[in-house]
Design an enzyme around this catalytic site. Structure first.
Site, PDB file in Angstrom:
ATOM      1  N   ASN A 162       5.432  -3.084   7.551  1.00  0.00           N
ATOM      2  CA  ASN A 162       5.246  -2.592   6.062  1.00  0.00           C
ATOM      3  C   ASN A 162       6.701  -1.771   5.482  1.00  0.00           C
ATOM      4  O   ASN A 162       6.901  -0.904   5.881  1.00  0.00           O
ATOM      5  CB  ASN A 162       4.158  -1.739   5.058  1.00  0.00           C
ATOM      6  CG  ASN A 162       3.462  -1.219   3.348  1.00  0.00           C
ATOM      7  OD1 ASN A 162       4.907  -1.484   3.498  1.00  0.00           O
ATOM      8  ND2 ASN A 162       2.945  -0.203   3.514  1.00  0.00           N
ATOM      9  N   CYS A 168       5.033   1.981  -2.734  1.00  0.00           N
ATOM     10  CA  CYS A 168       5.191   0.081  -2.613  1.00  0.00           C
ATOM     11  C   CYS A 168       5.385  -0.568  -3.687  1.00  0.00           C
ATOM     12  O   CYS A 168       5.547  -1.426  -3.452  1.00  0.00           O
ATOM     13  CB  CYS A 168       4.238  -0.264  -1.364  1.00  0.00           C
ATOM     14  SG  CYS A 168       4.313   0.967  -0.177  1.00  0.00           S
ATOM     15  N   HIS A 219       2.452  -7.546  -1.609  1.00  0.00           N
ATOM     16  CA  HIS A 219       2.671  -6.439  -0.774  1.00  0.00           C
ATOM     17  C   HIS A 219       2.284  -6.628   1.139  1.00  0.00           C
ATOM     18  O   HIS A 219       0.920  -6.987   0.898  1.00  0.00           O
ATOM     19  CB  HIS A 219       2.105  -5.289  -1.462  1.00  0.00           C
ATOM     20  CG  HIS A 219       2.499  -4.029  -0.694  1.00  0.00           C
ATOM     21  ND1 HIS A 219       4.140  -4.337  -0.078  1.00  0.00           N
ATOM     22  CD2 HIS A 219       1.835  -2.766  -0.056  1.00  0.00           C
ATOM     23  CE1 HIS A 219       3.843  -2.363   0.970  1.00  0.00           C
ATOM     24  NE2 HIS A 219       3.324  -2.194   0.819  1.00  0.00           N
TER      25      HIS A 219
HETATM   26  N1  COA Z   1      -3.359   3.306  17.956  1.00  0.00           N
HETATM   27  C1  COA Z   1      -4.229   3.570  18.490  1.00  0.00           C
HETATM   28  N2  COA Z   1      -5.383   4.149  17.751  1.00  0.00           N
HETATM   29  C2  COA Z   1      -5.299   4.412  16.804  1.00  0.00           C
HETATM   30  C3  COA Z   1      -3.951   4.395  16.325  1.00  0.00           C
HETATM   31  C4  COA Z   1      -3.440   4.000  16.932  1.00  0.00           C
HETATM   32  N3  COA Z   1      -1.619   3.052  16.180  1.00  0.00           N
HETATM   33  N4  COA Z   1      -4.008   4.771  14.509  1.00  0.00           N
HETATM   34  C5  COA Z   1      -5.714   5.377  15.213  1.00  0.00           C
HETATM   35  N5  COA Z   1      -6.408   4.998  15.725  1.00  0.00           N
HETATM   36  C6  COA Z   1      -7.465   6.089  16.090  1.00  0.00           C
HETATM   37  C7  COA Z   1      -8.007   6.666  15.315  1.00  0.00           C
HETATM   38  O1  COA Z   1      -7.493   8.122  15.894  1.00  0.00           O
HETATM   39  C8  COA Z   1      -9.598   6.172  15.407  1.00  0.00           C
HETATM   40  O2  COA Z   1      -9.950   6.416  16.696  1.00  0.00           O
HETATM   41  P1  COA Z   1     -11.408   7.635  16.259  1.00  0.00           P
HETATM   42  O3  COA Z   1     -12.336   6.543  16.202  1.00  0.00           O
HETATM   43  O4  COA Z   1     -11.677   8.317  18.500  1.00  0.00           O
HETATM   44  O5  COA Z   1     -11.121   8.766  15.695  1.00  0.00           O
HETATM   45  C9  COA Z   1      -9.700   4.863  15.432  1.00  0.00           C
HETATM   46  O6  COA Z   1      -8.163   4.688  15.716  1.00  0.00           O
HETATM   47  C10 COA Z   1     -10.455   3.677  13.698  1.00  0.00           C
HETATM   48  O7  COA Z   1      -9.360   4.590  13.018  1.00  0.00           O
HETATM   49  P2  COA Z   1      -9.108   4.514  11.802  1.00  0.00           P
HETATM   50  O8  COA Z   1      -9.114   4.715  10.601  1.00  0.00           O
HETATM   51  O9  COA Z   1     -10.405   4.390  11.397  1.00  0.00           O
HETATM   52  O10 COA Z   1      -8.811   2.517  11.693  1.00  0.00           O
HETATM   53  P3  COA Z   1      -8.707   1.864  10.750  1.00  0.00           P
HETATM   54  O11 COA Z   1      -9.544   0.193  11.003  1.00  0.00           O
HETATM   55  O12 COA Z   1      -9.067   2.259   9.091  1.00  0.00           O
HETATM   56  O13 COA Z   1      -6.727   1.442  10.642  1.00  0.00           O
HETATM   57  C11 COA Z   1      -4.886   1.898   9.519  1.00  0.00           C
HETATM   58  C12 COA Z   1      -6.397   2.154  10.355  1.00  0.00           C
HETATM   59  C13 COA Z   1      -3.998   2.773   9.162  1.00  0.00           C
HETATM   60  C14 COA Z   1      -4.075   0.491   9.981  1.00  0.00           C
HETATM   61  C15 COA Z   1      -6.223   1.161   7.860  1.00  0.00           C
HETATM   62  O14 COA Z   1      -7.075   2.484   7.767  1.00  0.00           O
HETATM   63  C16 COA Z   1      -4.723   0.869   7.328  1.00  0.00           C
HETATM   64  O15 COA Z   1      -4.019  -0.078   7.445  1.00  0.00           O
HETATM   65  N6  COA Z   1      -4.567   1.762   6.213  1.00  0.00           N
HETATM   66  C17 COA Z   1      -3.883   1.123   4.647  1.00  0.00           C
HETATM   67  C18 COA Z   1      -2.103   1.170   5.298  1.00  0.00           C
HETATM   68  C19 COA Z   1      -1.823   0.890   4.246  1.00  0.00           C
HETATM   69  O16 COA Z   1      -1.806  -0.120   3.768  1.00  0.00           O
HETATM   70  N7  COA Z   1      -0.636   1.836   3.230  1.00  0.00           N
HETATM   71  C20 COA Z   1       0.438   1.957   2.453  1.00  0.00           C
HETATM   72  C21 COA Z   1       0.581   1.719   1.352  1.00  0.00           C
HETATM   73  S1  COA Z   1       1.092   0.523   0.669  1.00  0.00           S
END
Ligand code: COA
Length: 326
Positions: free
Chosen positions: A282, A113, A252
């Site tokens: 994104n 990215c 970003h």
């Molecule tokens: N809808 C509903 N629930 C979801 C879900 C969705 N789309 N995706 C994940 N979950 C669930 C998970 O399974 C987890 O459930 P559990 O507690 O029963 O295991 C719960 O939600 C929490 O998941 P978690 O991974 O802890 O959520 P988070 O707060 O870390 O958010 C992201 C997940 C992906 C949104 C976050 O980690 C993120 O944005 N990371 C950076 C990603 C990014 O920007 N990447 C590109 C960079 S260039």
């Protein structure tokens, strides 16, 4: 050494909208979950026949018009993308042909990215190195093509789009500073396992979905906040300014919580940080130039303002750039 400035910008996004409500019908998720965890309400998705170079072309034509230039005036094209039309030839070469930019060299930069910031840094160096005058710098993606729409942890985040900029020599400073960084140890947290020389496409890779993007969101989140903050600070130090001098930060567009964490660490007021994440998600390499185009068109960015671009992505890679907008 000559200075380098922006002369024209443009962007393009597909018409088709994939909303959180659409995703609710496809996977086990909810509009409320996506909005509260990411800030994304909808993203744009290309039709199957549209490739990355098509969006890049649309954005580039607008950037050339904005710069009052013809494709023949361009000496070189640098495209940042993680979703090239082909592994080879480069999307920059495809774009060169589409534009009829017959005097331009062309190559891609693969930096996750951070692709646009990497491409901009390289292009600035090519101009200051003396060989080039007018360069077309593009960030373009069709991330939907490498998305697993059964994986709710990734498919809610990404969208398609392109942004392009014409940069050129200048008598006065435009791009005041630019810095890049990488940590290859983070590669495993955000990658596409199959389709390269490590794991060529096979029946097996198609069956287990190894040709889709994979990510460990939590790890990426932490690193993104750290790198966006540190690269922004490095770039403003190189430009000999302070955070107070920033008129607009264009980070970003990955996750609203990442942007907020960075904003608070840099002690910037909300109105100095640009975000269009709610509408596009994104768009990887395209996110900074699309946001830049919107910031200029909506007069959030005006002549003489100091704007800072900051990006983070797969690799891990990161980079930032300080520009006095002319
Ligand atoms: N809808 C509903 N629930 C979801 C879900 C969705 N789309 N995706 C994940 N979950 C669930 C998970 O399974 C987890 O459930 P559990 O507690 O029963 O295991 C719960 O939600 C929490 O998941 P978690 O991974 O802890 O959520 P988070 O707060 O870390 O958010 C992201 C997940 C992906 C949104 C976050 O980690 C993120 O944005 N990371 C950076 C990603 C990014 O920007 N990447 C590109 C960079 S260039």
């Amino acid at each position: 050494m000559s200075f380098v400035k922006f002369l024209g910008i443009g962007s393009a996004v597909p018409e088709k909208i994939l909303s959180n409500l659409d995703l609710e019908k496809m996977i086990d998720t909810s509009d409320e979950w996506i909005l509260s965890r990411t800030g994304i309400a909808e993203r744009r998705i290309v039709e199957p026949e549209v490739a990355t170079s098509d969006l890049a072309y649309e954005a580039s034509i607008k950037a050339l018009e904005d710069a009052s230039m013809d494709p023949e005036d361009i000496d070189g094209i640098v495209v940042g993308t993680i979703t090239p039309d082909y592994i080879f030839p480069s999307t920059a070469c495809v774009l060169q042909s589409l534009l009829g930019a017959n005097n331009a060299f062309a190559f891609d930069v693969l930096a996750g990215c951070s692709g646009f910031i990497y491409a901009l840094h390289v292009a600035k160096g090519l101009i200051q190195g003396g060989g080039s005058k007018n360069l077309l710098v593009v960030g373009a993606e069709t991330v939907s093509k490498i998305m697993n729409y059964e994986d709710r942890t990734t498919c809610i985040l990404f969208g398609d789009g392109a942004g392009a900029a014409v940069i050129t020599t200048s008598d006065t400073p435009g791009i005041l500073s630019s810095c890049l960084g990488a940590n290859g140890d983070g590669g495993e947290f955000l990658y596409m396992p199959a389709g390269g020389s490590r794991m060529p496409t096979s029946e097996e890779t198609l069956k287990n979905g190894s040709h889709f993007l994979r990510m460990e969101g939590k790890e990426v989140f932490k690193e993104a906040v750290k790198a966006l903050q540190s690269s922004t600070l490095e770039a403003i130090k190189l430009a000999d300014i302070t955070p107070d001098d920033i008129d607009l930060l264009i980070p970003h567009q990955a996750n609203y919580r990442i942007i907020e964490a960075v904003r608070k660490r840099l002690k910037l007021p909300e109105e100095k940080v640009f975000s269009n994440l709610d509408r596009y998600g994104n768009t990887s390499s395209a996110s900074v130039p699309i946001a830049l185009d919107e910031a200029v068109k909506s007069s959030r960015l005006k002549r003489g303002d100091i704007v800072v671009f900051s990006a983070f992505g797969a690799g891990f890679t990161w980079g930032a750039s300080v520009v006095r907008w002319q």
